[in-house]
Design a protein around this motif. Structure first.
Motif, mmCIF file in Angstrom:
data_model
loop_
_atom_site.group_PDB
_atom_site.id
_atom_site.type_symbol
_atom_site.label_atom_id
_atom_site.label_comp_id
_atom_site.label_asym_id
_atom_site.label_seq_id
_atom_site.Cartn_x
_atom_site.Cartn_y
_atom_site.Cartn_z
ATOM 1 N N SER A 1 3.637 -12.254 -21.240
ATOM 2 C CA SER A 1 3.167 -12.878 -22.492
ATOM 3 C C SER A 1 3.854 -12.262 -23.697
ATOM 4 C CB SER A 1 1.647 -12.725 -22.626
ATOM 5 O OG SER A 1 0.991 -13.470 -21.651
ATOM 6 N N LYS A 2 4.028 -10.949 -23.679
ATOM 7 C CA LYS A 2 4.718 -10.268 -24.784
ATOM 8 C C LYS A 2 6.195 -10.640 -24.801
ATOM 9 C CE LYS A 2 1.518 -6.431 -25.065
ATOM 10 N NZ LYS A 2 1.328 -4.992 -24.983
ATOM 11 N N VAL B 1 6.443 -14.042 -26.456
ATOM 12 C CA VAL B 1 6.320 -13.938 -27.916
ATOM 13 C C VAL B 1 7.646 -13.483 -28.513
ATOM 14 C CG1 VAL B 1 5.222 -12.625 -29.784
ATOM 15 C CG2 VAL B 1 3.827 -13.592 -27.937
ATOM 16 N N ARG B 2 8.269 -12.503 -27.860
ATOM 17 C CA ARG B 2 9.557 -11.987 -28.335
ATOM 18 C C ARG B 2 10.630 -13.075 -28.274
ATOM 19 N NH1 ARG B 2 9.198 -7.624 -25.424
ATOM 20 N NH2 ARG B 2 7.840 -6.647 -26.935
ATOM 21 N N ALA C 1 0.363 -9.934 -18.647
ATOM 22 C CA ALA C 1 0.276 -9.385 -20.011
ATOM 23 C C ALA C 1 1.667 -9.053 -20.543
ATOM 24 C CB ALA C 1 -0.608 -8.140 -20.018
ATOM 25 N N PHE C 2 2.519 -8.444 -19.701
ATOM 26 C CA PHE C 2 3.877 -8.110 -20.122
ATOM 27 C C PHE C 2 4.696 -9.381 -20.366
ATOM 28 C CE2 PHE C 2 8.338 -6.919 -19.166
ATOM 29 C CZ PHE C 2 8.529 -6.044 -20.228
#
Length: 80
Positions: free
Chosen positions: A59-60, A63-64, A56-57
């Motif tokens: 994935s963020k 995106v960044r 989950a981290f």
């Protein structure tokens, strides 16, 4: 600075460093980098880093990276 671990990932290079009482979690994607620092005192062991670097981290983080790539591309186009 010493390399503690490299965490395999298909989209980004993830390297964990130990330096000055901190762990540095470094993500690399092309010519871009993101580094996160956490005090060694905040963790019970190096294994806690694997829990921090969850899918989950990551994935963020990805995106960044895409946002960074877009912003940097626009900044270059503004100059050229």
């Amino acid at each position: 600075m010493r390399v503690v671990a490299e965490i395999p990932h298909p989209k980004t290079k993830i390297t964990i460093f130990s330096w000055n009482g901190r762990y540095l979690v470094k993500f690399e994607y092309g010519f871009l980098e993101q580094t996160y620092k956490v005090s060694e005192m905040d963790l019970t062991s190096e294994n806690d880093i694997n829990e921090i670097v969850s899918e989950a981290f990551v994935s963020k983080v990805m995106v960044r990276f895409l946002e960074m790539e877009k912003d940097f591309g626009q900044a270059i186009n503004d100059v050229v």
